[in-house]
Design a protein around this motif. Structure first.
Motif, PDB file in Angstrom:
ATOM      1  N   TYR A   1      12.100   4.262   5.994  1.00  0.00           N
ATOM      2  CA  TYR A   1      10.728   4.411   5.515  1.00  0.00           C
ATOM      3  C   TYR A   1      10.154   3.010   5.295  1.00  0.00           C
TER       4      TYR A   1
ATOM      5  N   GLN B   1       7.255   1.066   2.782  1.00  0.00           N
ATOM      6  CA  GLN B   1       6.417   1.251   1.612  1.00  0.00           C
ATOM      7  C   GLN B   1       5.538   0.018   1.404  1.00  0.00           C
TER       8      GLN B   1
ATOM      9  N   GLY C   1       1.404  -0.077  -3.605  1.00  0.00           N
ATOM     10  CA  GLY C   1       0.531   0.977  -4.101  1.00  0.00           C
ATOM     11  C   GLY C   1       0.563   2.265  -3.304  1.00  0.00           C
ATOM     12  N   GLN C   2       1.514   2.362  -2.387  1.00  0.00           N
ATOM     13  CA  GLN C   2       1.615   3.557  -1.538  1.00  0.00           C
ATOM     14  C   GLN C   2       2.977   4.208  -1.696  1.00  0.00           C
ATOM     15  N   GLY C   3       3.071   5.439  -1.254  1.00  0.00           N
ATOM     16  CA  GLY C   3       4.371   6.080  -1.195  1.00  0.00           C
ATOM     17  C   GLY C   3       5.113   5.676   0.061  1.00  0.00           C
ATOM     18  N   PRO C   4       6.401   5.928   0.112  1.00  0.00           N
ATOM     19  CA  PRO C   4       7.158   5.632   1.334  1.00  0.00           C
ATOM     20  C   PRO C   4       6.584   6.396   2.525  1.00  0.00           C
TER      21      PRO C   4
ATOM     22  N   PHE D   1       7.382   7.563   6.443  1.00  0.00           N
ATOM     23  CA  PHE D   1       8.487   7.791   7.364  1.00  0.00           C
ATOM     24  C   PHE D   1       8.352   6.968   8.636  1.00  0.00           C
TER      25      PHE D   1
ATOM     26  N   LEU E   1      12.545   0.682   3.348  1.00  0.00           N
ATOM     27  CA  LEU E   1      13.532   1.472   2.609  1.00  0.00           C
ATOM     28  C   LEU E   1      14.387   2.277   3.574  1.00  0.00           C
TER      29      LEU E   1
ATOM     30  N   PHE F   1      18.008   6.767  -1.702  1.00  0.00           N
ATOM     31  CA  PHE F   1      17.386   5.548  -1.203  1.00  0.00           C
ATOM     32  C   PHE F   1      18.175   4.303  -1.565  1.00  0.00           C
TER      33      PHE F   1
ATOM     34  N   PHE G   1       6.695  10.047  -7.586  1.00  0.00           N
ATOM     35  CA  PHE G   1       6.257  10.526  -6.279  1.00  0.00           C
ATOM     36  C   PHE G   1       6.691  11.969  -6.076  1.00  0.00           C
TER      37      PHE G   1
ATOM     38  N   GLY H   1       3.486  11.581  -1.443  1.00  0.00           N
ATOM     39  CA  GLY H   1       2.184  11.268  -2.003  1.00  0.00           C
ATOM     40  C   GLY H   1       2.118   9.782  -2.327  1.00  0.00           C
TER      41      GLY H   1
END
Lengths: 115, 112
Positions: free
Chosen positions: A35, A37, A40-43, A45, A91, A106, B88, B103
């Protein structure tokens, strides 16, 4: 091993260079995921392996990105001709099986900075 | 494509307060997972919900999966400074594939 490990923990490179990021999954885990990242964002894919083969690489942003897992354990994510926009934390996660919903564990990530 | 949205994105509470954060998917999910990422750390799996309407508790954290399996909530009781981090939610892509759609997270800060 005790958990997913990733090396290096930090990588600073110049625009246009080639980098390799390594992931060592939990021993015996069949599935391995990469992943990315951004701050300020989510992982997000990138790619997923079942054993040695890439089962789904639909998240790779373009052909500068490539990943391998030749022996079904350690995986390497390779980025050619790096760009500043590639800067992020990469990640790796592994799970015991490739069954949907199996817990993904993770690693600590590799922070890539492209100058 | 499939989207997972979390609200609020930021939550600041006084220590001891309760609060709830929400996760909404654009599609029906086979399961939903919650992760916690401490500042400077990596996502750590907290829980997975599979059944419609399922509720699971972990100490002061209560997780719920909506009846339509498109939303979820996390309720924290008596917030502590150790709860600080980004939470998350994530769900598998349609068809039950293995890759997760995350998210953007809910960043929690706690005033001691």
């Amino acid at each position: 091993g005790a958990g997913v490990s990733q090396t290096p923990s930090n990588k600073v490179t110049e625009k246009g260079k080639y980098v390799e990021l390594r992931c060592d999954p939990i021993s015996g885990h069949t599935a391995l995921y990469w992943y990315r990242q951004s701050l300020g964002q989510g992982p997000e894919f990138l790619i997923y392996f079942q054993g040695t083969g890439a089962a789904d690489d639909s998240g790779l942003p373009n052909d500068r990105f490539f990943a391998v897992r030749p022996e079904g354990s350690v995986s390497t994510l390779k980025i050619q001709r790096t760009e500043r926009g590639d800067s992020a934390v990469y990640l790796c996660a592994s799970s015991a099986t490739w069954l949907a919903g199996d817990t993904q564990y993770f690693g600590p990530g590799t922070r890539l900075t492209v100058l | 494509g499939q989207q997972v949205m979390q609200i609020p994105q930021y939550q600041h509470v006084q220590e001891g307060e309760d609060f709830t954060t929400y996760c909404n998917s654009s599609t029906t999910l086979s399961n939903i997972q919650w992760y916690k990422q401490r500042p400077g750390g990596h996502p750590v799996f907290l829980i997975q919900l599979v059944k419609s309407g399922e509720v699971k508790k972990q100490k002061r954290l209560t997780f719920q999966f909506g009846e339509a399996k498109k939303n979820s909530s996390l309720h924290i009781t008596a917030t502590q400074t150790t709860d600080v981090g980004t939470y998350f939610c994530a769900g598998p892509t349609q068809g039950g594939s293995e890759k997760l759609v995350f998210g953007k997270g809910m960043k929690l800060t706690v005033n001691p």
